[in-house]
Motif scaffolding. Structure first.
Motif, mmCIF file in Angstrom:
data_model
loop_
_atom_site.group_PDB
_atom_site.id
_atom_site.type_symbol
_atom_site.label_atom_id
_atom_site.label_comp_id
_atom_site.label_asym_id
_atom_site.label_seq_id
_atom_site.Cartn_x
_atom_site.Cartn_y
_atom_site.Cartn_z
ATOM 1 N N HIS A 124 0.857 -1.188 0.000
ATOM 2 C CA HIS A 124 0.000 0.000 0.000
ATOM 3 C C HIS A 124 0.892 1.238 0.000
ATOM 4 C CE1 HIS A 124 0.875 -0.529 4.252
ATOM 5 N NE2 HIS A 124 0.399 0.671 4.524
ATOM 6 N N ASP B 239 5.911 4.651 4.871
ATOM 7 C CA ASP B 239 6.856 3.679 5.442
ATOM 8 C C ASP B 239 6.959 2.409 4.590
ATOM 9 O OD1 ASP B 239 4.180 3.478 6.418
ATOM 10 O OD2 ASP B 239 4.795 2.115 8.016
ATOM 11 N N HIS B 240 6.075 2.251 3.599
ATOM 12 C CA HIS B 240 6.100 1.078 2.716
ATOM 13 C C HIS B 240 6.444 1.455 1.284
ATOM 14 C CE1 HIS B 240 3.996 -1.426 5.789
ATOM 15 N NE2 HIS B 240 3.652 -0.210 6.189
ATOM 16 N N HIS C 236 6.026 -4.821 12.202
ATOM 17 C CA HIS C 236 5.394 -3.493 12.183
ATOM 18 C C HIS C 236 5.058 -3.010 13.597
ATOM 19 C CE1 HIS C 236 2.793 -0.192 10.727
ATOM 20 N NE2 HIS C 236 3.404 -0.342 9.577
ATOM 21 N N ASP D 72 -0.131 -3.963 8.363
ATOM 22 C CA ASP D 72 -1.079 -2.890 8.131
ATOM 23 C C ASP D 72 -2.373 -3.502 7.632
ATOM 24 O OD1 ASP D 72 1.333 -1.686 8.636
ATOM 25 O OD2 ASP D 72 0.881 0.041 7.393
HETATM 26 ZN ZN LIG Z 1 3.039 0.828 7.882
#
Ligand SMILES: [Zn+2]
Ligand SMILES: [Zn+2]
Length: 268
Positions: free
Chosen positions: A76, A80-81, A236, A171
């Motif tokens: 997504h 942070d990804h 995470h 997430d």
């Molecule tokens: Zn994240």
């Protein structure tokens, strides 16, 4: 199939660079498994999941090279990804490559953002949709819908190879009935699941704390999606979850869950 957890931290990692929270301070002093970079993973050294801002550091730390990647899959579009600026370093003028040597698999929203950022850069972009599997090399990848980001088709990923399967669910939030139903057709051999909020209370539906994480895992076991004895590893983690690595070991053990750490490898 081996999954390496390159990063197991949430948005700002641990220690969070702008925080003196108990967990951040502890990680600064202790180092080791308490230091968590932004979440990313690598399957069999070649299937890369997500591209956080810590990518270069993670590869250098583990003696790895992005030249070994066969593809890059995005879950997504949170920062942070998905750090769109990191993509450029795989091509001219930063290298002598005239095009991106591996395809990128991502939802439509992310693909649009990549095209905006790199309008004329030659790269293969393949759109992914939840519940539609795709094949790459020896792998079958099935994105499932996470309950995490309202404005895009946020994915968790089922990755299968040679009859073995892995569910990478970061997430995720608590899935909707559609995702739970879809998962009934799978027998997962290993689960990597987020535990962002640790022992903190969380009213945001898009993440899990220990309690919600344990409930999700229990339900996956009950409905047969998760094979008996399948390893369950967390990732995470946020410093706001207020649990050090050692505390997570104690808190998660009663649920048959093990906290992940940066550099951890799991083979299924
Ligand atoms: Zn994240
Ligand atoms: Zn996110």
């Amino acid at each position: 199939m081996t999954i390496r957890l390159l990063g197991t931290g949430a948005a700002d990692g641990i220690p969070a660079f702008y925080s003196n929270s108990r967990v951040s301070e502890y990680a600064r002093l202790k180092g080791g498994k308490d230091v968590r970079t932004r979440s990313a993973a690598l399957i069999d050294g070649c299937v890369k999941i997500d591209l956080p801002p810590d990518t270069a550091m993670q590869l250098n730390r583990d003696g790895l090279s992005a030249m070994d990647w066969a593809c890059l899959i995005f879950t997504h579009g949170h920062d942070d990804h998905f750090d769109v600026n990191q993509i450029q370093y795989a091509m001219h003028p930063f290298t002598d490559k005239e095009f991106l040597e591996f395809p990128i698999y991502a939802n439509g929203t992310i693909i649009e953002r990549i095209r905006e950022r790199y309008p004329s850069w030659p790269m293969e972009l393949v759109e992914t949709k939840s519940f539609n599997c795709f094949y790459l090399c020896k792998y079958r990848v099935t994105p499932i819908r996470a309950r995490h980001k309202e404005d895009e088709d946020a994915h968790n990923l089922i990755i299968e190879r040679d009859g073995r399967s892995l569910l990478y669910a970061l997430d995720t939030g608590i899935w909707t009935p559609e995702t739970w139903e879809f998962l009934k057709d799978f027998n997962i051999d290993a689960l990597i699941i987020e535990c962002t909020d640790g022992r903190a209370e969380c009213d945001y539906d898009g993440h899990l704390n220990i309690k919600k994480c344990a409930e999700m895992v229990e339900r996956l076991r009950e409905q047969g999606t998760l094979r008996a004895g399948a390893p369950v590893i967390t990732s995470h983690h946020s410093h706001k979850g207020d649990a050090t690595h050692e505390e997570l070991i104690q808190l998660l053990a009663p649920h048959g869950i093990t906290p992940g750490y940066d550099g951890m490898e799991v083979t299924v």
